[in-house]
Design a protein around this motif. Structure first.
Motif, PDB file in Angstrom:
ATOM      1  N   HIS A  20      -8.729   5.323  -3.283  1.00 50.96           N
ATOM      2  CA  HIS A  20      -8.151   4.285  -2.426  1.00 50.96           C
ATOM      3  C   HIS A  20      -7.145   3.440  -3.194  1.00 50.96           C
ATOM      4  O   HIS A  20      -6.035   3.177  -2.716  1.00 50.96           O
ATOM      5  N   ALA A  21      -7.501   3.027  -4.401  1.00 44.25           N
ATOM      6  CA  ALA A  21      -6.597   2.207  -5.211  1.00 44.25           C
ATOM      7  C   ALA A  21      -5.327   2.969  -5.557  1.00 44.25           C
ATOM      8  O   ALA A  21      -4.222   2.407  -5.547  1.00 44.25           O
ATOM      9  N   LEU A  22      -5.456   4.259  -5.853  1.00 41.42           N
ATOM     10  CA  LEU A  22      -4.296   5.096  -6.164  1.00 41.42           C
ATOM     11  C   LEU A  22      -3.362   5.188  -4.961  1.00 41.42           C
ATOM     12  O   LEU A  22      -2.139   5.038  -5.091  1.00 41.42           O
ATOM     13  N   ALA A  23      -3.926   5.408  -3.770  1.00 39.88           N
ATOM     14  CA  ALA A  23      -3.114   5.536  -2.567  1.00 39.88           C
ATOM     15  C   ALA A  23      -2.397   4.227  -2.245  1.00 39.88           C
ATOM     16  O   ALA A  23      -1.206   4.221  -1.906  1.00 39.88           O
ATOM     17  N   CYS A  24      -3.096   3.114  -2.336  1.00 42.61           N
ATOM     18  CA  CYS A  24      -2.469   1.817  -2.029  1.00 42.61           C
ATOM     19  C   CYS A  24      -1.349   1.510  -3.011  1.00 42.61           C
ATOM     20  O   CYS A  24      -0.280   1.019  -2.617  1.00 42.61           O
ATOM     21  N   ALA A  25      -1.563   1.803  -4.300  1.00 39.26           N
ATOM     22  CA  ALA A  25      -0.526   1.542  -5.301  1.00 39.26           C
ATOM     23  C   ALA A  25       0.687   2.439  -5.079  1.00 39.26           C
ATOM     24  O   ALA A  25       1.832   2.006  -5.247  1.00 39.26           O
ATOM     25  N   ALA A  26       0.445   3.680  -4.690  1.00 37.08           N
ATOM     26  CA  ALA A  26       1.556   4.613  -4.466  1.00 37.08           C
ATOM     27  C   ALA A  26       2.392   4.225  -3.258  1.00 37.08           C
ATOM     28  O   ALA A  26       3.604   4.460  -3.225  1.00 37.08           O
ATOM     29  N   PHE A  27       1.771   3.610  -2.248  1.00 33.82           N
ATOM     30  CA  PHE A  27       2.473   3.265  -1.007  1.00 33.82           C
ATOM     31  C   PHE A  27       2.857   1.788  -0.938  1.00 33.82           C
ATOM     32  O   PHE A  27       3.324   1.331   0.106  1.00 33.82           O
ATOM     33  N   ASP A  28       2.691   1.062  -2.024  1.00 29.38           N
ATOM     34  CA  ASP A  28       2.950  -0.372  -1.999  1.00 29.38           C
ATOM     35  C   ASP A  28       4.403  -0.690  -1.640  1.00 29.38           C
ATOM     36  O   ASP A  28       4.681  -1.674  -0.952  1.00 29.38           O
ATOM     37  N   ASP A  29       5.349   0.140  -2.091  1.00 29.64           N
ATOM     38  CA  ASP A  29       6.763  -0.109  -1.811  1.00 29.64           C
ATOM     39  C   ASP A  29       7.339   0.881  -0.805  1.00 29.64           C
ATOM     40  O   ASP A  29       8.552   1.055  -0.704  1.00 29.64           O
ATOM     41  N   TYR A  30       6.474   1.548  -0.040  1.00 25.41           N
ATOM     42  CA  TYR A  30       6.905   2.554   0.927  1.00 25.41           C
ATOM     43  C   TYR A  30       7.468   1.870   2.165  1.00 25.41           C
ATOM     44  O   TYR A  30       7.283   0.670   2.395  1.00 25.41           O
ATOM     45  N   LEU A  31       8.169   2.653   3.004  1.00 22.92           N
ATOM     46  CA  LEU A  31       8.703   2.135   4.261  1.00 22.92           C
ATOM     47  C   LEU A  31       7.600   1.533   5.126  1.00 22.92           C
ATOM     48  O   LEU A  31       7.806   0.528   5.804  1.00 22.92           O
ATOM     49  N   ILE A  32       6.426   2.181   5.120  1.00 21.55           N
ATOM     50  CA  ILE A  32       5.261   1.668   5.844  1.00 21.55           C
ATOM     51  C   ILE A  32       4.136   1.544   4.823  1.00 21.55           C
ATOM     52  O   ILE A  32       3.421   2.513   4.555  1.00 21.55           O
ATOM     53  N   PRO A  33       3.944   0.377   4.195  1.00 17.14           N
ATOM     54  CA  PRO A  33       2.902   0.225   3.173  1.00 17.14           C
ATOM     55  C   PRO A  33       1.512   0.521   3.727  1.00 17.14           C
ATOM     56  O   PRO A  33       1.242   0.331   4.924  1.00 17.14           O
ATOM     57  N   LEU A  34       0.639   0.996   2.852  1.00 13.21           N
ATOM     58  CA  LEU A  34      -0.741   1.275   3.248  1.00 13.21           C
ATOM     59  C   LEU A  34      -1.549   0.005   3.064  1.00 13.21           C
ATOM     60  O   LEU A  34      -2.008  -0.300   1.968  1.00 13.21           O
ATOM     61  N   GLN A  35      -1.703  -0.748   4.132  1.00 12.18           N
ATOM     62  CA  GLN A  35      -2.453  -1.995   4.087  1.00 12.18           C
ATOM     63  C   GLN A  35      -3.850  -1.724   4.633  1.00 12.18           C
ATOM     64  O   GLN A  35      -4.130  -1.901   5.815  1.00 12.18           O
TER      65      GLN A  35
END
Length: 293
Positions: A20-35
């Protein structure tokens, strides 16, 4: 950096909180962040029909740096790449390519076709997937409509309200017949979130939806008919039956399977869209000689 410098590990081999932490960090600056809170991570995995044993984590120097989460279809021989990402420091170092080639090779060995969605504006990801042989098959749109206001209209008797098991069985029959229906609109992803879901059917069209506050969330709209008249009528009646609710459809709707009905029923297309990319089971898409770009 050589692709062989990465160790690939099944995703069920690491703690859920670490993934979970890996996925959130990877998508933190994505077009649609994983919140997404850690407590909700297991239900997210279930709603995406992700099989962690089929999924892989890329390790660099023993630490996770990228991941590829896989959702096998049950009704068709196909593996969907449900989610893929890399830590900012790992982008461009070959981890994503290693994961893609591994996913393609394992799917090919298992006789599975492959598919994924990518936001059209994400040119970096799109170029990577196309370089590894994935080909665009459909554009997927989202739709939204404001509340109509006024008094609720009754439903005409020709509208059926199948039970969820009946609605899911109908969807599975269509999935076996038609290729390229987004997996998130089908029972594999709907069953884990079926609380509060309703289904309406008219002729050869069906919608599955939920009332969520003052919003109608439509999770599945399907009609295999170029005219889409029945689907348009279903959506029109739905808005009239819930006149105080706005309506929303995620970026998963093909125009030819219900999207045109959305426009006919007064919905507006979301400005962001996705590409559905596909590959065949019998093709060696990781062969550099087939890569575009």
């Amino acid at each position: 950096m050589s692709l062989t410098s990465f160790q690939l590990l099944a995703a069920d081999r690491i703690p859920a909180a670490e993934l979970h932490a890996l996925a959130c960090a990877a998508f933190d600056d994505y077009l649609i962040p994983l919140q997404l809170a850690n407590v909700n991570w297991p239900s997210f995995i279930a709603r995406q029909a992700i099989n962690l044993a089929h999924s892989r984590i890329a390790l660099q120097n023993g630490a996770p740096c990228a991941f590829a989460l896989v959702a096998p279809r049950q009704q068709r021989a196909s593996w969907r790449l449900a989610m893929m990402g890399a830590l900012p420091a790992a982008r461009g170092n070959g981890a994503a390519a290693a994961l893609l080639q591994d996913w393609q090779a394992r799917a090919r060995q298992a006789g599975q076709a492959i598919e994924l969605e990518v936001v059209c504006a994400n040119q970096r990801a799109l170029a990577l997937y196309q370089k590894h042989g994935m080909r665009q098959s459909h554009i997927l749109s989202g739709w939204h409509a404001p509340a109509l206001g006024g008094i609720s209209a009754g439903l005409p008797p020709e509208i059926l309200s199948p039970s969820l098991p009946e609605a899911f069985a109908w969807l599975e029959q269509v999935e076996r017949r038609l290729d390229g229906i987004p997996l998130q609109t089908l029972p594999a992803c709907l069953r884990p979130q079926q609380e509060g879901l309703q289904a309406w059917r008219l002729e050869h069209a069906q919608i599955v939806f939920r009332c969520q506050g003052q919003e109608l969330l439509l999770l599945s709209i399907l009609q295999d008919d170029p005219q889409q008249a029945a689907a348009a009528r279903l959506l029109t009646l739905l808005r009239a039956h819930y006149p105080l609710h706005s309506a929303r459809i995620s970026l998963l709707q093909r125009d030819d399977l219900g999207g045109l009905a959305c426009a006919e029923a007064g919905f507006s297309r979301h400005p962001m869209q996705q590409f559905l990319l596909q590959g065949q089971a019998n093709e060696d898409l990781s062969d550099p000689s087939r890569c575009a770009g």
